[in-house]
Design an enzyme around this catalytic site. Sequence first.
Site, mmCIF file in Angstrom:
data_model
loop_
_atom_site.group_PDB
_atom_site.id
_atom_site.type_symbol
_atom_site.label_atom_id
_atom_site.label_comp_id
_atom_site.label_asym_id
_atom_site.label_seq_id
_atom_site.Cartn_x
_atom_site.Cartn_y
_atom_site.Cartn_z
ATOM 1 N N LYS A 282 19.708 52.919 -71.751
ATOM 2 C CA LYS A 282 20.853 53.811 -71.681
ATOM 3 C C LYS A 282 20.788 54.586 -70.364
ATOM 4 O O LYS A 282 19.754 55.128 -70.001
ATOM 5 C CB LYS A 282 20.846 54.778 -72.873
ATOM 6 N N GLU A 368 26.396 59.482 -93.056
ATOM 7 C CA GLU A 368 27.059 60.661 -93.622
ATOM 8 C C GLU A 368 27.014 60.685 -95.143
ATOM 9 O O GLU A 368 26.849 61.751 -95.756
ATOM 10 C CB GLU A 368 28.514 60.718 -93.141
ATOM 11 N N ARG A 396 33.901 60.216 -94.141
ATOM 12 C CA ARG A 396 33.112 59.041 -94.494
ATOM 13 C C ARG A 396 32.243 59.284 -95.736
ATOM 14 O O ARG A 396 31.634 58.348 -96.249
ATOM 15 C CB ARG A 396 32.236 58.643 -93.302
#
Length: 628
Positions: A282, A368, A396
């Site tokens: 990244k 979640e 969610r």
Amino acid sequence: MSKDKYPLLHTINDPQDLRDVPRAQLRELSDELRNYLLDSVAQTTGHLSSNLGTVELTVALHYVYNTPEDRIVWDVGHQTYPHKILTGRRDRMATLRQLGGLSGFPQRTESAYDTFGTAHSSTSISAALGMALAAKHKGEDRRVVAVIGDGAMTAGMAFEALNNAGIADTNLLVILNDNDMSISPPVGALNRYLAQLMSGRFYTAAKNAGKTVLKGAPPLFELAKRIEEHAKGMVVPATLFEKFGFNYIGPIDGHDLDSLIPTLENIKQLEGPQFLHVVTKKGKGYELAEADPVTYHFPGKIDLAVGVQKPAVAPKPTFSQVFGHWLCDMAEADPRLVGITPAMREGSGMVEFHKRFPDRYYDVGIAEQHAVTFAAGMACEGLKPVVAIYSTFLQRAYDQLIHDVAIQNLPVVFALDRSGLVGADGATHAGAYDIAFLRCIPNMSVACPSDENECRQLLSTAFAQNHPVAVRYPRGAGIGAVQQPGLEGLPFGKGEIRRQGKGIAILAFGTLLHPALEAAQALGATVVNMRWAKPLDTELLLQVARNHQALVTVEEGCAMGGAGSAVLEALVAAGMALPVLQLGLDDTFIEHGDPARLLTLQGLDAAGIQASITRRFAELLAPVARAA
């Protein structure tokens, strides 16, 4: 940007142009693409580290696959800027995340190459499987690829899809982009397992042992936890994903085109579900982002030479920071408090809490549903969980909110960040629906603070309750209200009159109190800071209704089913007939743009509120205007 600086990239107007580039020049093209990306995001803002990490993978995918006929689904989609640049949108990158410009995420309405709209995590495998089976059903010969990050693999939905895909007998390729980073540093047993796969011992085992599977392998997370300890047999990278029915390939270097392209070409010829594990970095190619991928995940506008700079003048604290300060103070005062986040430590303002109270901080990954039920379990045992979650992400976990928290009436506090419009992230991240979907749940309460200080106070009020309470607050800073020290709350379920006028009363829920006050000044109207969408302060509401000729409700949430609807219900229940104007977000998905501009377009700034009231209640306002 100058064609002289990016001569090869400027010849690429679609992936067919890319496929005409000699393979020997793809490294040069990738370098230009990465630098173009850096220049673009430095000016427009946006996701940086994640996109820098997918440059070569994007080039290789469009080089090998016949897109858009072959489908690519990008999980989350915050790594698709290279994809946008290569698919005909290079010259529009200056409009990224701006009103009327390019979305920061894939959008089907934006390009045929955006085959599936994504912005929330862990949906790619499910969508790609649906596409692959649809192609099979229609007799169409196409390949489908899902690109998913290791952080997104912490969500149960990804494994539900893998479980289905492994027996589906279709040509689906799942690419695991393993950069050991989601947004916050990744957590969980699966992530530890993936990291171990990269070690030399396991890579060698993969090459030499291939299909070996440990008999009687323990469950997924136990396997990940104990993988180094196994003495009987050899567990190889293929084990986990081949158990799901995939043919596992990798890990390979996700920045090495000479490895990526031949591997993808070979996979394209294979039948059945394939799983390719690529390892990327990244922030690749920008030293500052490589060193600090969290800060550079979304750095804002930057000077590439010096990176992220602190502003000369300290900015007003954001609501997220206000929450973070309150969380630490309340944790100091009450040892029962535990903080829970689904992989949003930085965004939710929990970095300091994590440092000061590491044993009471729980990052459960991008999960979640699990976060909410996990909180419920803790609450059952006498702890006081505070779940820091974006409004749009709580969607969610709606079943868990009802089934596991509300039905059992457990004292869980939901700190709902990013409620209302979120600006440049657009419809997928807007917290437009929380009042509507929360207030219909028995035992739930919903607080709507109007400023930073009230946010802190209402968090304390919520924490003191013995039932579930959500405190909703917007992204960014408020009016700069000075936070009062201490942890005193405000009266539960009570509002206040902030301005006394006549004729019309404006009932404001949340931070739109301030434009409502400005509008009321011009109209001579009363303004009530309602503070709570549930329970409504019906005593105050009916008092105001009796003393005024009309009411106006104002909220930064959907008008349908929102706080204004609650006011109408209360008036009907009391047998009061009174004209009510509901002002809120339209029944449409509101796209990306500057938040203030979006509110203006919705008629929710001071001028818009004043104009809407004037149009609806011109006759009531005429005597006030004459008196003035």
